[in-house]
Design a protein around this motif. Structure first.
Motif, PDB file in Angstrom:
ATOM      1  N   PHE A   1       0.650  -1.282  -0.029  1.00 43.79           N
ATOM      2  CA  PHE A   1      -0.028   0.029   0.137  1.00 43.79           C
ATOM      3  C   PHE A   1       0.840   1.176  -0.033  1.00 43.79           C
ATOM      4  CE2 PHE A   1      -3.930  -1.981   2.033  1.00 43.79           C
ATOM      5  CZ  PHE A   1      -4.122  -2.800   1.172  1.00 43.79           C
ATOM      6  N   GLY A   2       1.998   1.198  -0.200  1.00 43.69           N
ATOM      7  CA  GLY A   2       3.047   2.180  -0.305  1.00 43.69           C
ATOM      8  C   GLY A   2       3.506   2.604   1.307  1.00 43.69           C
ATOM      9  N   THR A   3       4.096   3.749   0.902  1.00 40.48           N
ATOM     10  CA  THR A   3       4.682   4.336   2.678  1.00 40.48           C
ATOM     11  C   THR A   3       4.100   5.683   2.636  1.00 40.48           C
ATOM     12  OG1 THR A   3       6.653   5.162   1.456  1.00 40.48           O
ATOM     13  CG2 THR A   3       6.740   2.763   2.497  1.00 40.48           C
ATOM     14  N   ASP A   4       4.034   6.219   3.784  1.00 43.32           N
ATOM     15  CA  ASP A   4       3.405   7.523   4.282  1.00 43.32           C
ATOM     16  C   ASP A   4       4.588   8.433   4.435  1.00 43.32           C
ATOM     17  OD1 ASP A   4       4.731   7.007   6.439  1.00 43.32           O
ATOM     18  OD2 ASP A   4       2.824   6.899   7.718  1.00 43.32           O
TER      19      ASP A   4
ATOM     20  N   GLU B   1      -5.532   3.658  12.836  1.00 44.67           N
ATOM     21  CA  GLU B   1      -6.809   3.376  12.855  1.00 44.67           C
ATOM     22  C   GLU B   1      -7.360   3.599  11.511  1.00 44.67           C
ATOM     23  OE1 GLU B   1     -11.129   3.710  12.936  1.00 44.67           O
ATOM     24  OE2 GLU B   1      -9.740   5.290  12.579  1.00 44.67           O
ATOM     25  N   TRP B   2      -8.417   3.041  10.911  1.00 44.81           N
ATOM     26  CA  TRP B   2      -8.658   3.177   9.412  1.00 44.81           C
ATOM     27  C   TRP B   2      -8.895   4.712   9.280  1.00 44.81           C
ATOM     28  CZ3 TRP B   2     -11.824  -1.837   8.936  1.00 44.81           C
ATOM     29  CH2 TRP B   2     -10.838  -2.853   8.958  1.00 44.81           C
ATOM     30  N   GLY B   3      -9.531   5.219   9.900  1.00 47.86           N
ATOM     31  CA  GLY B   3     -10.127   6.768   9.955  1.00 47.86           C
ATOM     32  C   GLY B   3      -9.202   7.552   9.909  1.00 47.86           C
ATOM     33  N   ARG B   4      -8.255   7.180  10.999  1.00 47.07           N
ATOM     34  CA  ARG B   4      -7.066   8.085  11.035  1.00 47.07           C
ATOM     35  C   ARG B   4      -6.050   8.149  10.094  1.00 47.07           C
ATOM     36  NH1 ARG B   4      -6.278  12.283  14.207  1.00 47.07           N
ATOM     37  NH2 ARG B   4      -5.119  12.916  12.147  1.00 47.07           N
ATOM     38  N   LEU B   5      -5.932   6.934   9.470  1.00 47.32           N
ATOM     39  CA  LEU B   5      -4.967   6.944   8.336  1.00 47.32           C
ATOM     40  C   LEU B   5      -5.450   7.623   6.983  1.00 47.32           C
ATOM     41  CD1 LEU B   5      -4.391   3.165   8.398  1.00 47.32           C
ATOM     42  CD2 LEU B   5      -2.819   4.832   9.284  1.00 47.32           C
ATOM     43  N   VAL B   6      -6.906   7.392   6.814  1.00 51.33           N
ATOM     44  CA  VAL B   6      -7.555   8.661   5.786  1.00 51.33           C
ATOM     45  C   VAL B   6      -7.264   9.887   6.151  1.00 51.33           C
ATOM     46  CG1 VAL B   6      -9.466   9.220   4.743  1.00 51.33           C
ATOM     47  CG2 VAL B   6      -9.265   6.878   5.205  1.00 51.33           C
ATOM     48  N   ALA B   7      -7.261  10.443   7.624  1.00 55.87           N
ATOM     49  CA  ALA B   7      -7.151  11.782   7.863  1.00 55.87           C
ATOM     50  C   ALA B   7      -5.583  11.919   7.703  1.00 55.87           C
ATOM     51  CB  ALA B   7      -7.600  11.950   9.378  1.00 55.87           C
ATOM     52  N   ASP B   8      -4.532  11.352   8.062  1.00 54.18           N
ATOM     53  CA  ASP B   8      -3.302  11.593   7.611  1.00 54.18           C
ATOM     54  C   ASP B   8      -2.755  11.621   6.365  1.00 54.18           C
ATOM     55  OD1 ASP B   8      -2.909  11.365  10.461  1.00 54.18           O
ATOM     56  OD2 ASP B   8      -2.269   9.516  10.701  1.00 54.18           O
ATOM     57  N   GLY B   9      -3.439  11.010   5.584  1.00 51.64           N
ATOM     58  CA  GLY B   9      -3.318  11.074   4.110  1.00 51.64           C
ATOM     59  C   GLY B   9      -3.682  12.099   3.176  1.00 51.64           C
ATOM     60  N   ARG B  10      -4.860  12.685   3.749  1.00 55.29           N
ATOM     61  CA  ARG B  10      -5.536  13.693   2.830  1.00 55.29           C
ATOM     62  C   ARG B  10      -4.722  14.795   2.380  1.00 55.29           C
ATOM     63  NH1 ARG B  10      -9.190  16.548   7.549  1.00 55.29           N
ATOM     64  NH2 ARG B  10      -7.514  16.813   9.128  1.00 55.29           N
ATOM     65  N   ASN B  11      -3.498  15.264   3.182  1.00 55.00           N
ATOM     66  CA  ASN B  11      -2.809  16.229   2.677  1.00 55.00           C
ATOM     67  C   ASN B  11      -2.002  15.841   1.538  1.00 55.00           C
ATOM     68  OD1 ASN B  11      -4.026  17.907   4.469  1.00 55.00           O
ATOM     69  ND2 ASN B  11      -2.269  17.425   6.066  1.00 55.00           N
TER      70      ASN B  11
ATOM     71  N   CYS C   1      -6.387   3.501  -0.157  1.00 55.97           N
ATOM     72  CA  CYS C   1      -6.148   1.956   0.489  1.00 55.97           C
ATOM     73  C   CYS C   1      -6.943   1.845   1.722  1.00 55.97           C
ATOM     74  CB  CYS C   1      -4.664   1.832   0.721  1.00 55.97           C
ATOM     75  SG  CYS C   1      -3.674   1.614  -0.862  1.00 55.97           S
ATOM     76  N   PRO C   2      -6.662   2.618   2.696  1.00 50.03           N
ATOM     77  CA  PRO C   2      -7.591   2.400   4.047  1.00 50.03           C
ATOM     78  C   PRO C   2      -9.062   2.659   3.804  1.00 50.03           C
ATOM     79  CG  PRO C   2      -6.231   4.314   4.069  1.00 50.03           C
ATOM     80  CD  PRO C   2      -5.791   3.638   2.852  1.00 50.03           C
ATOM     81  N   ALA C   3      -9.403   3.630   2.827  1.00 49.23           N
ATOM     82  CA  ALA C   3     -10.720   4.009   2.762  1.00 49.23           C
ATOM     83  C   ALA C   3     -11.456   2.812   1.769  1.00 49.23           C
ATOM     84  CB  ALA C   3     -10.919   4.885   1.543  1.00 49.23           C
TER      85      ALA C   3
ATOM     86  N   THR D   1     -10.430  -0.227   2.299  1.00 48.09           N
ATOM     87  CA  THR D   1     -10.621  -1.397   3.218  1.00 48.09           C
ATOM     88  C   THR D   1     -11.885  -1.035   4.144  1.00 48.09           C
ATOM     89  OG1 THR D   1      -8.303  -1.348   3.544  1.00 48.09           O
ATOM     90  CG2 THR D   1      -9.446  -2.268   5.480  1.00 48.09           C
ATOM     91  N   VAL D   2     -12.028  -0.080   4.299  1.00 52.81           N
ATOM     92  CA  VAL D   2     -13.528   0.210   4.987  1.00 52.81           C
ATOM     93  C   VAL D   2     -14.520  -0.087   4.304  1.00 52.81           C
ATOM     94  CG1 VAL D   2     -14.778   2.152   5.922  1.00 52.81           C
ATOM     95  CG2 VAL D   2     -12.339   2.150   6.467  1.00 52.81           C
ATOM     96  N   VAL D   3     -14.389   0.328   3.029  1.00 54.81           N
ATOM     97  CA  VAL D   3     -15.501  -0.040   1.989  1.00 54.81           C
ATOM     98  C   VAL D   3     -15.855  -1.359   1.966  1.00 54.81           C
ATOM     99  CG1 VAL D   3     -16.378   0.166  -0.382  1.00 54.81           C
ATOM    100  CG2 VAL D   3     -15.652   2.212   0.763  1.00 54.81           C
ATOM    101  N   ALA D   4     -14.780  -2.151   1.940  1.00 59.32           N
ATOM    102  CA  ALA D   4     -14.844  -3.760   1.524  1.00 59.32           C
ATOM    103  C   ALA D   4     -15.718  -4.361   2.878  1.00 59.32           C
ATOM    104  CB  ALA D   4     -13.436  -4.212   1.156  1.00 59.32           C
ATOM    105  N   VAL D   5     -15.196  -4.258   3.856  1.00 57.79           N
ATOM    106  CA  VAL D   5     -15.594  -4.551   5.269  1.00 57.79           C
ATOM    107  C   VAL D   5     -17.111  -4.507   5.514  1.00 57.79           C
ATOM    108  CG1 VAL D   5     -15.158  -4.889   7.645  1.00 57.79           C
ATOM    109  CG2 VAL D   5     -13.214  -4.758   6.297  1.00 57.79           C
ATOM    110  N   VAL D   6     -17.274  -3.087   5.231  1.00 55.57           N
ATOM    111  CA  VAL D   6     -18.849  -2.603   5.301  1.00 55.57           C
ATOM    112  C   VAL D   6     -19.820  -3.439   4.567  1.00 55.57           C
ATOM    113  CG1 VAL D   6     -20.437  -0.478   5.509  1.00 55.57           C
ATOM    114  CG2 VAL D   6     -18.233  -0.525   6.710  1.00 55.57           C
ATOM    115  N   LEU D   7     -19.243  -3.473   3.002  1.00 51.95           N
ATOM    116  CA  LEU D   7     -20.066  -4.070   2.110  1.00 51.95           C
ATOM    117  C   LEU D   7     -20.378  -5.475   2.366  1.00 51.95           C
ATOM    118  CD1 LEU D   7     -18.934  -2.223  -1.164  1.00 51.95           C
ATOM    119  CD2 LEU D   7     -21.058  -1.996   0.266  1.00 51.95           C
ATOM    120  N   ALA D   8     -19.155  -6.192   3.032  1.00 50.22           N
ATOM    121  CA  ALA D   8     -19.336  -7.439   3.318  1.00 50.22           C
ATOM    122  C   ALA D   8     -20.294  -7.862   4.389  1.00 50.22           C
ATOM    123  CB  ALA D   8     -17.930  -8.236   3.638  1.00 50.22           C
ATOM    124  N   GLY D   9     -20.179  -7.014   5.388  1.00 49.90           N
ATOM    125  CA  GLY D   9     -21.241  -7.130   6.663  1.00 49.90           C
ATOM    126  C   GLY D   9     -22.749  -6.784   6.228  1.00 49.90           C
ATOM    127  N   ASN D  10     -22.714  -5.835   5.272  1.00 48.79           N
ATOM    128  CA  ASN D  10     -24.288  -5.587   5.010  1.00 48.79           C
ATOM    129  C   ASN D  10     -24.820  -6.840   4.012  1.00 48.79           C
ATOM    130  OD1 ASN D  10     -24.014  -3.033   6.272  1.00 48.79           O
ATOM    131  ND2 ASN D  10     -23.926  -1.884   4.416  1.00 48.79           N
TER     132      ASN D  10
END
Length: 297
Positions: free
Chosen positions: A82-85, A251-261, A272-274, A276-285
């Motif tokens: 997923f690359g590096t920050d 944390e997934w939301g924290r990772l999205v916040a760190d990468g937005r800049n 990549c973290p976003a 991941t959230v989409v895949a897990v939520v869609l699987a659960g639904n």
């Protein structure tokens, strides 16, 4: 009887009615196969996410907080999936380790919601009268407030952190569980097994705990799965706003916040973290919809 210009159908060939029915049967079989594999895929996605949370060391080879300035902002590759920050931290490692905070917080939120909602719903449905009126008016007040706004308010009062965010989301979701449990308790009060327990002389508290509540929790399985997905999104959103997990904890939301800049030059830090959230939520639904369909049969 065949005419001179007609040949008999070959042996084993379907007749006209059967032939017309075959496309429908084939379509049904295809739909069942697609549904079967989609359920397996959804369960696999959730299983992988749970394994990430329980045993992240099986999938990563280093600490998610290890800084390597020489490897900063590298694009996805075989060495860094997923690359590096900006600090050279492996983004895949951080996503894997971030599953623990995201899924644990969501599990705590659902547990709080089910517990609080079950208690309120069971008392309202079993006792009735003024208790039912007070509890239902309280639930109406909670449902009248936007859920995410209420969660933000609770977190601000309790303080920042993943557990505080989980508790806030759980309290917000308890109203939905309370309404469902109340309806199930009202239905169970007139069932034969409750009447038999009353006739045997069992106390009301015993009937409620041993018979009514356990049987009322079964229909909530699909709602639990749906609320789990909602909890993932809300906890990630709270962390994105800085109200949930605090850095350097991944944390997934924290990772999205760190990468937005760095979205313009390094979009993978957000994508990549976003995803991941989409895949897990869609699987659960998808699993929740599958459980709901099985309960209706």
């Amino acid at each position: 009887m065949t005419t001179l210009h007609e040949s008999p159908p070959p042996v084993g060939a379907p007749d006209g009615d059967t032939a017309r029915a075959l496309p429908g049967r084939t379509g049904t079989a295809v739909r069942r196969l697609v549904r079967h594999w989609s359920v397996v895929l959804a369960a696999t996605v959730l299983a992988v996410a749970v394994l990430w949370a329980l045993a992240p060391g099986w999938f990563t080879g280093a600490s998610p907080t290890r800084i390597d300035a020489a490897q900063k902002l590298l694009p996805p590759s075989g060495a860094h999936w997923f690359g590096t920050d900006r600090l050279g931290r492996d983004q895949f490692f951080r996503v894997v380790h971030g599953a623990r905070a995201s899924l644990t917080g969501s599990a705590v939120a659902v547990l709080v919601g089910v517990t609080v909602g079950s208690v309120l719903g069971a008392l309202a449905g079993w006792l009735g009268t003024w208790v039912d009126a007070v509890v239902m008016r309280l639930i109406d007040v909670v449902l009248s407030i936007p859920g995410f706004l209420l969660a933000i308010t609770i977190v601000v009062v309790l303080g920042y952190g993943i557990l505080q965010a989980a508790f806030a989301v759980g309290i917000t979701s308890s109203a939905a569980f309370a309404r469902l449990i109340r309806a199930e308790v009202l239905r169970s009060r007139t069932s034969q097994y409750v009447e038999a327990a009353v006739a045997s002389g069992a106390r009301s508290s015993t009937i409620l705990v041993r018979h009514v509540v356990p049987n009322s929790l079964v229909p909530t399985l699909s709602l639990v799965t749906i609320q789990f997905g909602i909890a993932i999104i809300w906890i990630a959103s709270l962390s994105f706003l800085g109200l949930g997990a605090q850095p350097p904890s991944p944390e997934w939301g924290r990772l999205v916040a760190d990468g937005r800049n760095y979205l313009a030059g390094s979009p993978y830090l957000v994508v990549c973290p976003a995803l991941t959230v989409v895949a897990v939520v869609l699987a659960g639904n998808h699993l929740a919809r599958h459980f709901a369909e099985r309960q209706e049969r």
